[in-house]
Design a protein around this motif. Sequence first.
Motif, PDB file in Angstrom:
ATOM      1  N   SER A   1       0.813  -1.217   0.000  1.00 25.56           N
ATOM      2  CA  SER A   1       0.000   0.000   0.000  1.00 25.56           C
ATOM      3  C   SER A   1       0.845   1.264   0.000  1.00 25.56           C
ATOM      4  CB  SER A   1      -0.925   0.011   1.216  1.00 25.56           C
ATOM      5  OG  SER A   1      -0.172   0.186   2.409  1.00 25.56           O
ATOM      6  N   GLY A   2       2.071   1.153   0.496  1.00 28.08           N
ATOM      7  CA  GLY A   2       2.913   2.341   0.607  1.00 28.08           C
ATOM      8  C   GLY A   2       2.607   3.189   1.826  1.00 28.08           C
ATOM      9  N   SER A   3       1.659   2.767   2.648  1.00 32.29           N
ATOM     10  CA  SER A   3       1.333   3.545   3.833  1.00 32.29           C
ATOM     11  C   SER A   3       2.479   3.466   4.833  1.00 32.29           C
ATOM     12  CB  SER A   3       0.038   3.040   4.469  1.00 32.29           C
ATOM     13  OG  SER A   3       0.144   1.674   4.784  1.00 32.29           O
ATOM     14  N   THR A   4       2.595   4.504   5.643  1.00 32.42           N
ATOM     15  CA  THR A   4       3.728   4.619   6.561  1.00 32.42           C
ATOM     16  C   THR A   4       3.269   5.003   7.966  1.00 32.42           C
ATOM     17  OG1 THR A   4       4.074   6.941   5.972  1.00 32.42           O
ATOM     18  CG2 THR A   4       5.304   5.294   4.713  1.00 32.42           C
ATOM     19  N   ALA A   5       4.135   4.749   8.923  1.00 37.34           N
ATOM     20  CA  ALA A   5       3.890   5.139  10.314  1.00 37.34           C
ATOM     21  C   ALA A   5       5.215   5.528  10.951  1.00 37.34           C
ATOM     22  CB  ALA A   5       3.246   4.001  11.092  1.00 37.34           C
ATOM     23  N   PHE A   6       5.138   6.456  11.901  1.00 40.38           N
ATOM     24  CA  PHE A   6       6.353   6.950  12.550  1.00 40.38           C
ATOM     25  C   PHE A   6       6.140   7.074  14.045  1.00 40.38           C
ATOM     26  CE2 PHE A   6       8.691   8.008   8.779  1.00 40.38           C
ATOM     27  CZ  PHE A   6       7.697   8.227   7.830  1.00 40.38           C
ATOM     28  N   ALA A   7       7.214   6.890  14.787  1.00 39.24           N
ATOM     29  CA  ALA A   7       7.185   7.208  16.208  1.00 39.24           C
ATOM     30  C   ALA A   7       7.064   8.719  16.361  1.00 39.24           C
ATOM     31  CB  ALA A   7       8.463   6.707  16.880  1.00 39.24           C
ATOM     32  N   ASP A   8       6.420   9.152  17.422  1.00 35.44           N
ATOM     33  CA  ASP A   8       6.238  10.588  17.638  1.00 35.44           C
ATOM     34  C   ASP A   8       7.576  11.321  17.696  1.00 35.44           C
ATOM     35  OD1 ASP A   8       3.355  10.284  19.871  1.00 35.44           O
ATOM     36  OD2 ASP A   8       3.510  10.271  17.692  1.00 35.44           O
ATOM     37  N   SER A   9       8.584  10.650  18.216  1.00 35.66           N
ATOM     38  CA  SER A   9       9.879  11.293  18.405  1.00 35.66           C
ATOM     39  C   SER A   9      10.592  11.619  17.095  1.00 35.66           C
ATOM     40  CB  SER A   9      10.780  10.401  19.257  1.00 35.66           C
ATOM     41  OG  SER A   9      10.984   9.151  18.629  1.00 35.66           O
ATOM     42  N   VAL A  10      10.174  11.004  15.990  1.00 34.73           N
ATOM     43  CA  VAL A  10      10.855  11.241  14.709  1.00 34.73           C
ATOM     44  C   VAL A  10       9.956  11.872  13.658  1.00 34.73           C
ATOM     45  CG1 VAL A  10      12.365   9.267  15.178  1.00 34.73           C
ATOM     46  CG2 VAL A  10      10.379   8.971  13.676  1.00 34.73           C
ATOM     47  N   LYS A  11       8.681  12.056  13.971  1.00 35.10           N
ATOM     48  CA  LYS A  11       7.760  12.660  13.003  1.00 35.10           C
ATOM     49  C   LYS A  11       8.268  14.031  12.572  1.00 35.10           C
ATOM     50  CE  LYS A  11       3.347  10.469  14.132  1.00 35.10           C
ATOM     51  NZ  LYS A  11       2.018  10.655  14.786  1.00 35.10           N
ATOM     52  N   GLY A  12       8.224  14.251  11.270  1.00 31.57           N
ATOM     53  CA  GLY A  12       8.685  15.521  10.727  1.00 31.57           C
ATOM     54  C   GLY A  12      10.182  15.569  10.473  1.00 31.57           C
ATOM     55  N   ARG A  13      10.921  14.580  10.989  1.00 30.10           N
ATOM     56  CA  ARG A  13      12.376  14.540  10.773  1.00 30.10           C
ATOM     57  C   ARG A  13      12.805  13.345   9.921  1.00 30.10           C
ATOM     58  NH1 ARG A  13      15.777  13.785  14.958  1.00 30.10           N
ATOM     59  NH2 ARG A  13      14.293  12.565  16.188  1.00 30.10           N
ATOM     60  N   PHE A  14      12.128  12.227  10.089  1.00 31.45           N
ATOM     61  CA  PHE A  14      12.478  10.994   9.375  1.00 31.45           C
ATOM     62  C   PHE A  14      11.407  10.687   8.336  1.00 31.45           C
ATOM     63  CE2 PHE A  14      15.044   8.698  12.972  1.00 31.45           C
ATOM     64  CZ  PHE A  14      15.821   9.830  13.122  1.00 31.45           C
ATOM     65  N   THR A  15      11.829  10.112   7.226  1.00 34.00           N
ATOM     66  CA  THR A  15      10.901   9.576   6.249  1.00 34.00           C
ATOM     67  C   THR A  15      11.323   8.150   5.896  1.00 34.00           C
ATOM     68  OG1 THR A  15      12.159  10.488   4.392  1.00 34.00           O
ATOM     69  CG2 THR A  15      10.345  11.828   5.258  1.00 34.00           C
ATOM     70  N   ILE A  16      10.354   7.346   5.485  1.00 33.38           N
ATOM     71  CA  ILE A  16      10.620   5.973   5.082  1.00 33.38           C
ATOM     72  C   ILE A  16      10.070   5.798   3.677  1.00 33.38           C
ATOM     73  CG2 ILE A  16       8.500   5.077   6.149  1.00 33.38           C
ATOM     74  CD1 ILE A  16      10.100   2.523   6.861  1.00 33.38           C
ATOM     75  N   SER A  17      10.820   5.118   2.833  1.00 33.98           N
ATOM     76  CA  SER A  17      10.401   4.936   1.447  1.00 33.98           C
ATOM     77  C   SER A  17      10.890   3.583   0.938  1.00 33.98           C
ATOM     78  CB  SER A  17      10.942   6.060   0.568  1.00 33.98           C
ATOM     79  OG  SER A  17      12.367   6.066   0.595  1.00 33.98           O
ATOM     80  N   ARG A  18      10.397   3.209  -0.237  1.00 38.37           N
ATOM     81  CA  ARG A  18      10.783   1.913  -0.808  1.00 38.37           C
ATOM     82  C   ARG A  18      11.152   2.071  -2.260  1.00 38.37           C
ATOM     83  NH1 ARG A  18       5.460   2.478  -1.655  1.00 38.37           N
ATOM     84  NH2 ARG A  18       4.237   1.152  -3.021  1.00 38.37           N
ATOM     85  N   ASP A  19      12.001   1.182  -2.728  1.00 38.66           N
ATOM     86  CA  ASP A  19      12.383   1.120  -4.136  1.00 38.66           C
ATOM     87  C   ASP A  19      12.033  -0.275  -4.622  1.00 38.66           C
ATOM     88  OD1 ASP A  19      13.828   0.640  -6.559  1.00 38.66           O
ATOM     89  OD2 ASP A  19      15.145   2.308  -6.074  1.00 38.66           O
ATOM     90  N   ASN A  20      10.989  -0.370  -5.439  1.00 39.96           N
ATOM     91  CA  ASN A  20      10.515  -1.676  -5.885  1.00 39.96           C
ATOM     92  C   ASN A  20      11.548  -2.412  -6.729  1.00 39.96           C
ATOM     93  OD1 ASN A  20       8.218  -0.833  -4.660  1.00 39.96           O
ATOM     94  ND2 ASN A  20       6.898  -1.000  -6.442  1.00 39.96           N
ATOM     95  N   VAL A  21      12.299  -1.673  -7.519  1.00 42.49           N
ATOM     96  CA  VAL A  21      13.275  -2.296  -8.415  1.00 42.49           C
ATOM     97  C   VAL A  21      14.433  -2.882  -7.618  1.00 42.49           C
ATOM     98  CG1 VAL A  21      14.901  -1.901 -10.288  1.00 42.49           C
ATOM     99  CG2 VAL A  21      12.639  -0.824 -10.341  1.00 42.49           C
ATOM    100  N   LYS A  22      14.911  -2.113  -6.641  1.00 39.81           N
ATOM    101  CA  LYS A  22      16.061  -2.560  -5.845  1.00 39.81           C
ATOM    102  C   LYS A  22      15.645  -3.414  -4.645  1.00 39.81           C
ATOM    103  CE  LYS A  22      19.008   1.357  -7.070  1.00 39.81           C
ATOM    104  NZ  LYS A  22      19.830   2.487  -6.563  1.00 39.81           N
TER     105      LYS A  22
END
Length: 124
Positions: free
Chosen positions: A55-76
Amino acid sequence: QVQLVESGGGLVQAGGSLRLSCAASGRTFSSYCVAWFSQAPGKEREFVAAINWNSGSTAFADSVKGRFTISRDNVKNTVYLQMNSLKPEDTAVYYCAAARLFGLPRSSALYNYWGQGTQVTVSS
């Protein structure tokens, strides 16, 4: 069987950035939830972020929201954790974890595949 290999850790000054990578071998991440956890010395492993591969949906701990991002590369077949505005309290070993799960669970007990960890050190 899924093998996870993390990379990208290192030493950075406060306010700096790092990008962690989690590459999978053995099979694709399709239908998996992939998460990052951190563990500082003397502390329990803590949830940082997760991404649902399909789905590509994401979740973050409150301590990192706005500073960290998570992403995926389907090819790699790789998941990335982009860490910006790093703080000394972000210092920890960061682990990539994966499991065939619905949603974005935050409990480490639900993940059955783990990488070896990569050290992130943020100096003040």
